[in-house]
Design an enzyme around this catalytic site. Structure first.
Site, mmCIF file in Angstrom:
data_model
loop_
_atom_site.group_PDB
_atom_site.id
_atom_site.type_symbol
_atom_site.label_atom_id
_atom_site.label_comp_id
_atom_site.label_asym_id
_atom_site.label_seq_id
_atom_site.Cartn_x
_atom_site.Cartn_y
_atom_site.Cartn_z
ATOM 1 N N LYS A 85 0.810 -1.219 0.000
ATOM 2 C CA LYS A 85 0.000 0.000 0.000
ATOM 3 C C LYS A 85 0.846 1.274 0.000
ATOM 4 O O LYS A 85 0.481 2.270 -0.630
ATOM 5 C CB LYS A 85 -0.965 0.008 1.180
ATOM 6 C CG LYS A 85 -0.333 0.192 2.540
ATOM 7 C CD LYS A 85 -1.382 0.266 3.622
ATOM 8 C CE LYS A 85 -0.757 0.458 4.985
ATOM 9 N NZ LYS A 85 -0.040 1.735 5.121
ATOM 10 N N THR A 86 1.984 1.240 0.720
ATOM 11 C CA THR A 86 2.846 2.424 0.733
ATOM 12 C C THR A 86 3.400 2.703 -0.655
ATOM 13 O O THR A 86 3.496 3.850 -1.100
ATOM 14 C CB THR A 86 3.999 2.239 1.738
ATOM 15 O OG1 THR A 86 3.451 1.940 3.032
ATOM 16 C CG2 THR A 86 4.850 3.492 1.828
ATOM 17 N N ASP B 17 -3.949 7.591 4.339
ATOM 18 C CA ASP B 17 -3.418 6.265 4.655
ATOM 19 C C ASP B 17 -4.073 5.736 5.930
ATOM 20 O O ASP B 17 -4.506 6.514 6.784
ATOM 21 C CB ASP B 17 -1.898 6.363 4.852
ATOM 22 C CG ASP B 17 -1.221 5.006 4.917
ATOM 23 O OD1 ASP B 17 -1.861 4.004 4.546
ATOM 24 O OD2 ASP B 17 -0.047 4.947 5.332
ATOM 25 N N GLU B 18 -4.131 4.400 6.069
ATOM 26 C CA GLU B 18 -4.686 3.736 7.267
ATOM 27 C C GLU B 18 -6.068 4.287 7.617
ATOM 28 O O GLU B 18 -6.364 4.584 8.779
ATOM 29 C CB GLU B 18 -3.729 3.916 8.462
ATOM 30 C CG GLU B 18 -2.328 3.383 8.237
ATOM 31 C CD GLU B 18 -2.235 1.861 8.287
ATOM 32 O OE1 GLU B 18 -3.291 1.204 8.328
ATOM 33 O OE2 GLU B 18 -1.115 1.341 8.276
ATOM 34 N N GLN C 153 -7.955 -5.067 9.184
ATOM 35 C CA GLN C 153 -6.920 -4.671 10.145
ATOM 36 C C GLN C 153 -7.391 -3.516 11.029
ATOM 37 O O GLN C 153 -6.568 -2.783 11.587
ATOM 38 C CB GLN C 153 -5.637 -4.281 9.410
ATOM 39 C CG GLN C 153 -4.984 -5.444 8.674
ATOM 40 C CD GLN C 153 -3.592 -5.104 8.171
ATOM 41 O OE1 GLN C 153 -2.636 -4.976 8.926
ATOM 42 N NE2 GLN C 153 -3.476 -4.941 6.855
ATOM 43 N N ARG D 295 2.005 -10.936 10.156
ATOM 44 C CA ARG D 295 3.336 -10.362 10.413
ATOM 45 C C ARG D 295 4.421 -11.349 9.997
ATOM 46 O O ARG D 295 5.568 -10.971 9.801
ATOM 47 C CB ARG D 295 3.534 -10.040 11.902
ATOM 48 C CG ARG D 295 2.602 -9.042 12.551
ATOM 49 C CD ARG D 295 2.433 -7.792 11.762
ATOM 50 N NE ARG D 295 1.271 -7.867 10.895
ATOM 51 C CZ ARG D 295 1.018 -7.050 9.893
ATOM 52 N NH1 ARG D 295 1.868 -6.108 9.592
ATOM 53 N NH2 ARG D 295 -0.072 -7.185 9.154
#
Length: 714
Positions: A36-37, A221-222, A252, A602
């Site tokens: 995503k970044t 973002d987020e 998330q 993770r």
């Protein structure tokens, strides 16, 4: 125009998000590890280089300064030019920038200052004193939480409903007094930054229209972590001439407890024309890990839906370890890390995750004993936490009243009306007379050299310590710890903080009682003194410094956004994870499941899950079932590891009641057996051979793993 740097190494969905020229808003549902970044930064570069959008017309919002800095750096690297004029930053940072530009319209003084959380707390304490309110009844932490929560909800004091409740009315009064004081001295807190900008833009239409015209492209973002006031702030920039790209992952969303709203779903309801782009290709984990994550999260009802996948290899199975108790679990985790290191890997490639901070104590002890360097990521080691140090300080003072550092730490914790002036008087007297602070305190009481109010407070403190010392002389170590926690007022003091932070502190205090119950010493006949010495030693060693190769211990919440080749999820038991308080509430249970999804994703290469059949919690032994999250993973992805045996399809997890015969013991699954202590029960599973053969037996009130030789068929 060479677009290779922008479009290079993008998959089809990423490319679609980066190059989109649709008129509607775009919602990018970005799965864990899906890049995503990369999409956000290349989208900004595409807007500037291809669509010729000026950098000054772009507003990019992140949640951390680190993320904002990284985003800006990546964009500048792609474009080979600085983008200093682009508005990119956190919600609070951008609001602060706007208030500096328009302080007069926002009714602020030009040189207004921003208070951090500690400054806000101290201001609230001063206000309580000026209002004649006892901190014992009106917790500054609770009031701080109340004020910030109301601001996050967009409510000023006069808009907060009180329903004629006296307690709420008093909180509102404190809030009003706090607001008046902040305006008088020219300060704002973090929550005020957002609320003040919202009010500024709503009040001044010309200013609002200016920013609506200026910001043609708004990227967030987020987005799943935004709260109500942040959602409202973003909407104030909306116009017919601009559009939004919102990046987030509903799977998330794990911060409901601190105010995050289900804003992805809300946004799609408010703006149904929004185009949805799903990023489902994962560049981090193996197929096995992703299949497990997909299987677990599929049990949540309220989700948009996506399926993570990878073009990489299938990977190793997820290994499950059923420990006898939490000590066995911690030792096994240390064994996993040792094996990892023996294979030539680094310590900082390992992450040990847990649901509750209190779980770190046993893990820390195991790592210290195994001589494995570790750090508690984003938090303090167990014996460094404030609530633990407070309790130990009381115990130190009971053992030795002349311990000045312990005296200073807890003389006014919880608050008991002993102020700075009184303490300074005691310090001067102790220095002049070359005596301890405790002796100075006794002398002041005897000579009555302070005001009646101060003397009464000191007398109550001396009486409290003396009474506890007398009572504790007759108690066992664990009983001493429990007595101190409750009779000192610490339990009630931390309970008043409310929310997740309060719950964490109380769990840590319970874990200190557990530590005392399991503590033994061969070096000292005085167990209390030995326990205090051990706590001091553990607080002073074991954790690596910031520049050392170390294993990372952290909560599942802290792990979000990180990745590691090896991950161990510990405490996988119903009642611990998912947490006991979430089992009966669907909304909270689904957030726990999202937290498990975050933990699993993770892991890049290897994933272990551990649970304990017996775990000491709240000072007593608890018997939990394996977490439902383990049972939601397809059995073919799991491999259960037990001492001296390995089972490819876990019998204990599958709970298969088919006929399973063990020749050496002649015990069948489903057989009725009798145990001398627990009575009659039914065999649910079987494993091992010879002296190591064990059976899982369901009794009327619990389920236990027992050596097969300890039961007999009825």
């Amino acid at each position: 125009m060479d677009l290779t740097p922008i479009l290079n190494h993008l998959n089809d969905d990423q490319r679609k998000a980066v190059t989109s020229e649709v008129d509607s808003d775009i919602m990018v549902i970005a799965g864990a590890g899906s890049g995503k970044t990369r999409v956000l930064t290349r989208r900004i570069a595409w807007l500037i280089q291809v669509m010729q959008v000026p950098a000054t017309a772009i507003l990019a919002v992140t949640f951390t300064n680190k993320a904002a800095h990284e985003m800006r750096s990546r964009v500048e690297e792609l474009l080979h030019m600085p983008v200093r004029n682009m508005w990119i930053g956190t919600f609070h940072g951008l609001c602060h920038r706007m208030l500096r530009l328009h302080y007069a319209d926002a009714d602020l003084v030009e040189n207004f200052q921003v208070m951090d959380s500690d400054d806000q707390y101290r201001l609230i304490r001063r206000l309580l004193k000026s209002m004649g309110l006892d901190e014992g009844q009106w917790s500054p932490k609770e009031i701080q939480w109340f004020i910030n929560k109301k601001k996050d909800d967009g409510l000023r004091p006069d808009k907060v409903p009180h329903y004629d409740n006296l307690h709420t009315k008093t909180l509102i009064s404190i809030y009003q007094n706090y607001q008046t004081t902040c305006e008088k001295i020219g300060v704002v807190d973090f929550a005020e930054l957002l609320l003040r900008v919202c009010e500024l833009l709503q009040k001044h239409e010309a200013l609002r229209q200016h920013y609506q015209r200026r910001f043609k492209k708004i990227l967030v973002d987020e987005f799943q972590d935004t709260n109500q006031i942040q959602y409202r702030w973003l909407n104030l920039f909306r116009s017919e001439t601009n559009d939004y790209m919102l990046v987030g992952d509903d799977d998330q969303s794990i911060y409901g407890w601190r105010g995050a709203s289900r804003n992805i779903e809300r946004y799609l309801e408010d703006y149904p024309q929004t185009e949805i782009i799903r990023l489902e290709q994962n560049y981090r984990s193996t197929t096995t890990i992703l299949q497990a994550a997909n299987a677990i999260i599929a049990n949540n009802q309220s989700r948009l839906g996506k399926q993570l996948w990878t073009s990489g290899h299938h990977g190793e199975p997820i290994r499950i370890y059923a420990a006898y108790n939490d000590l066995d679990e911690a030792k096994y985790v240390a064994t996993i890390v040792k094996k990892w290191l023996q294979d030539g890997n680094r310590r900082d490639e390992c992450a040990i995750l847990y649901r509750s901070n209190a779980q770190s104590r046993v893990l820390e002890e195991a790592f210290i004993q195994a001589n494995i360097a570790y750090r508690v990521y984003g938090g303090l080691r167990f014996y460094e936490r404030a609530e633990i140090k407070d309790t130990l300080a009381y115990m130190r003072l009971i053992v030795n009243p002349n311990d000045d550092s312990a005296f200073e730490r807890i003389i006014n914790t919880p608050t008991r009306g002993i102020g700075h002036a009184t303490l300074e008087h005691l310090r001067q007297l102790a220095k002049t007379a070359d005596i301890s602070l405790w002796q100075a305190c006794l002398q002041v009481i005897e000579t009555k050299s302070l005001s009646a109010r101060a003397l009464n407070a000191l007398e109550r403190f001396v009486s409290l310590i003396s009474d506890m010392a007398q009572t504790c002389a007759e108690l066992e170590l664990a009983e001493i710890v429990e007595h101190v926690i409750h009779h000192s007022g610490l339990h009630f003091h931390y309970q008043k903080e409310k929310g997740e932070k309060a719950r964490t502190r109380l769990e840590n205090l319970d874990e200190l009682v557990t530590a005392a119950k399991t503590f033994t010493s061969e070096e000292s006949s005085n167990l209390l003194q030995a326990f205090l010495a051990n706590a001091a030693l553990e607080a002073g060693e074991g954790q690596a410094d910031e520049h050392t190769d170390y294993v990372q211990l952290m909560t599942l919440h802290s792990a979000k956004g990180l990745e590691f080749p090896l991950v161990v999820l510990t405490g996988m038991e119903d009642g611990l994870f998912p947490h006991q308080m979430c089992l009966d509430e669907l909304k909270q249970l689904e957030e726990e499941r999202r937290l498990c999804y975050v933990g699993i994703t993770r892991a890049k290469q290897q994933l272990f899950m551990t649970y304990a059949e017996i775990r000491r919690q709240h000072g007593r032994e608890m018997y939990h079932k394996p977490s439902r999250f383990i049972r939601e993973i397809p059995a073919e992805l799991l491999e259960e590891i037990r001492l001296q045996t390995k089972i490819s399809r876990p019998v204990s997890l599958a709970m298969n009641t088919r006929d399973y015969f063990a020749a050496e013991t002649a015990i069948n699954i489903g057989a009725h057996v009798l145990h001398q202590k627990f009575g009659e029960g039914i065999v649910m599973a079987f494993e091992g051979q010879g002296d190591n053969a064990r059976v899982q037996v369901r009794f009327s009130d619990q389920t236990r793993w027992l050596l097969a030789s300890f039961v007999e068929v009825v």
